[in-house]
Design a protein around this motif. Sequence first.
Motif, PDB file in Angstrom:
ATOM      1  N   THR A 105       1.366  -4.907  -5.051  1.00 49.87           N
ATOM      2  CA  THR A 105       1.709  -3.502  -4.825  1.00 49.87           C
ATOM      3  C   THR A 105       0.467  -2.651  -4.612  1.00 49.87           C
ATOM      4  OG1 THR A 105       3.690  -3.724  -6.183  1.00 49.87           O
ATOM      5  CG2 THR A 105       2.862  -1.494  -5.843  1.00 49.87           C
ATOM      6  N   VAL A 106      -0.571  -2.913  -5.438  1.00 51.97           N
ATOM      7  CA  VAL A 106      -1.747  -2.046  -5.394  1.00 51.97           C
ATOM      8  C   VAL A 106      -2.687  -2.410  -4.247  1.00 51.97           C
ATOM      9  CG1 VAL A 106      -3.803  -1.312  -6.683  1.00 51.97           C
ATOM     10  CG2 VAL A 106      -1.617  -1.610  -7.869  1.00 51.97           C
ATOM     11  N   TYR A 107      -2.837  -3.713  -3.985  1.00 54.04           N
ATOM     12  CA  TYR A 107      -3.877  -4.131  -3.033  1.00 54.04           C
ATOM     13  C   TYR A 107      -3.352  -4.688  -1.716  1.00 54.04           C
ATOM     14  CZ  TYR A 107      -7.138  -3.371  -6.765  1.00 54.04           C
ATOM     15  OH  TYR A 107      -7.884  -2.775  -7.731  1.00 54.04           O
ATOM     16  N   ARG A 108      -2.103  -5.141  -1.686  1.00 52.94           N
ATOM     17  CA  ARG A 108      -1.644  -5.755  -0.443  1.00 52.94           C
ATOM     18  C   ARG A 108      -0.526  -4.941   0.215  1.00 52.94           C
ATOM     19  NH1 ARG A 108      -1.479 -10.767  -3.753  1.00 52.94           N
ATOM     20  NH2 ARG A 108      -3.508 -11.747  -3.556  1.00 52.94           N
ATOM     21  N   GLY A 109       0.181  -4.149  -0.583  1.00 49.62           N
ATOM     22  CA  GLY A 109       1.358  -3.476  -0.048  1.00 49.62           C
ATOM     23  C   GLY A 109       1.119  -2.061   0.417  1.00 49.62           C
ATOM     24  N   VAL A 110      -0.123  -1.652   0.549  1.00 51.40           N
ATOM     25  CA  VAL A 110      -0.410  -0.282   0.967  1.00 51.40           C
ATOM     26  C   VAL A 110      -1.285  -0.296   2.225  1.00 51.40           C
ATOM     27  CG1 VAL A 110      -0.190   0.705  -1.332  1.00 51.40           C
ATOM     28  CG2 VAL A 110      -2.388  -0.204  -0.599  1.00 51.40           C
ATOM     29  N   GLU A 111      -1.271   0.809   2.949  1.00 54.63           N
ATOM     30  CA  GLU A 111      -1.950   0.830   4.247  1.00 54.63           C
ATOM     31  C   GLU A 111      -3.449   1.028   4.136  1.00 54.63           C
ATOM     32  OE1 GLU A 111       0.019   3.821   6.472  1.00 54.63           O
ATOM     33  OE2 GLU A 111       1.882   2.678   6.633  1.00 54.63           O
ATOM     34  N   THR A 112      -3.932   1.454   2.986  1.00 54.35           N
ATOM     35  CA  THR A 112      -5.351   1.793   2.877  1.00 54.35           C
ATOM     36  C   THR A 112      -6.241   0.602   2.548  1.00 54.35           C
ATOM     37  OG1 THR A 112      -4.908   2.424   0.586  1.00 54.35           O
ATOM     38  CG2 THR A 112      -4.956   4.187   2.207  1.00 54.35           C
ATOM     39  N   VAL A 113      -5.679  -0.591   2.348  1.00 54.56           N
ATOM     40  CA  VAL A 113      -6.515  -1.745   2.039  1.00 54.56           C
ATOM     41  C   VAL A 113      -6.800  -2.535   3.315  1.00 54.56           C
ATOM     42  CG1 VAL A 113      -5.703  -1.961  -0.325  1.00 54.56           C
ATOM     43  CG2 VAL A 113      -4.512  -3.163   1.490  1.00 54.56           C
ATOM     44  N   SER A 114      -7.701  -3.505   3.196  1.00 51.45           N
ATOM     45  CA  SER A 114      -8.073  -4.280   4.369  1.00 51.45           C
ATOM     46  C   SER A 114      -6.866  -5.059   4.901  1.00 51.45           C
ATOM     47  CB  SER A 114      -9.209  -5.247   4.010  1.00 51.45           C
ATOM     48  OG  SER A 114      -8.759  -6.161   3.044  1.00 51.45           O
ATOM     49  N   GLU A 115      -6.827  -5.257   6.197  1.00 50.53           N
ATOM     50  CA  GLU A 115      -5.661  -5.887   6.825  1.00 50.53           C
ATOM     51  C   GLU A 115      -5.471  -7.325   6.377  1.00 50.53           C
ATOM     52  OE1 GLU A 115      -5.863  -5.411  10.989  1.00 50.53           O
ATOM     53  OE2 GLU A 115      -5.729  -3.224  10.882  1.00 50.53           O
ATOM     54  N   ASP A 116      -6.561  -7.981   5.971  1.00 44.60           N
ATOM     55  CA  ASP A 116      -6.414  -9.375   5.547  1.00 44.60           C
ATOM     56  C   ASP A 116      -5.806  -9.502   4.151  1.00 44.60           C
ATOM     57  OD1 ASP A 116      -8.446  -8.516   3.985  1.00 44.60           O
ATOM     58  OD2 ASP A 116      -9.992  -9.776   4.901  1.00 44.60           O
TER      59      ASP A 116
END
Length: 176
Positions: A105-116
């Motif tokens: 939720t915090v690192y993979r499910g939001v648009e502001t993190v890296s695409e990988d």
Amino acid sequence: MKIAIEELAGCSGCTIAVLDLHEMILDVLEKAEIVYSPVIMDVKEPPEGVDVSFVTGCVRNEENKERLEKIRSRSKILVALGTCACYGGISGLSMLSSNEDILNTVYRGVETVSEDGVIPKNVPPFLYRAFAVGDIAKIDYYITGCPPKEQFLRQIIPDLLKGDKTELSKKSVCSE
Ligand code: SF4
């Protein structure tokens, strides 16, 4: 007199509650120096020989645990400040989700993190559950509340600064 405020897994609202003492903070600063607080100053870790430390937030990851053990070893008196520190509180609700779900939720499910979707290396590993600070370290005083009521801080801080033992009035935390 040296004072420190440590932040573990919480929202910083408890530290702001201390600053919300308004003009009383000037009386505090006449008698004591704040030597460490990640929210209000750029000091990387607490010095040795702190007289009174407040710890806010619960223990949710390995870094929280290390910081709690460090502030305990460097403080004469350690006060658990706020419901997260005393019981787990809001931060303890993280136990309703798996560690993997939280990271997603915090690192993979939001648009502001890296695409990988790679989780940054400096994210500390979770402990298997959240802990109240008293589960990990000896605590001298507990002040509950989310955030703690100003009246409790006004009652306890002058005694602590004088080096006196202190005790909060025995009434419900919900009553005025
Ligand atoms: Fe924030 Fe409330 Fe926890 Fe204090 S007790 S850190 S105000 S959530």
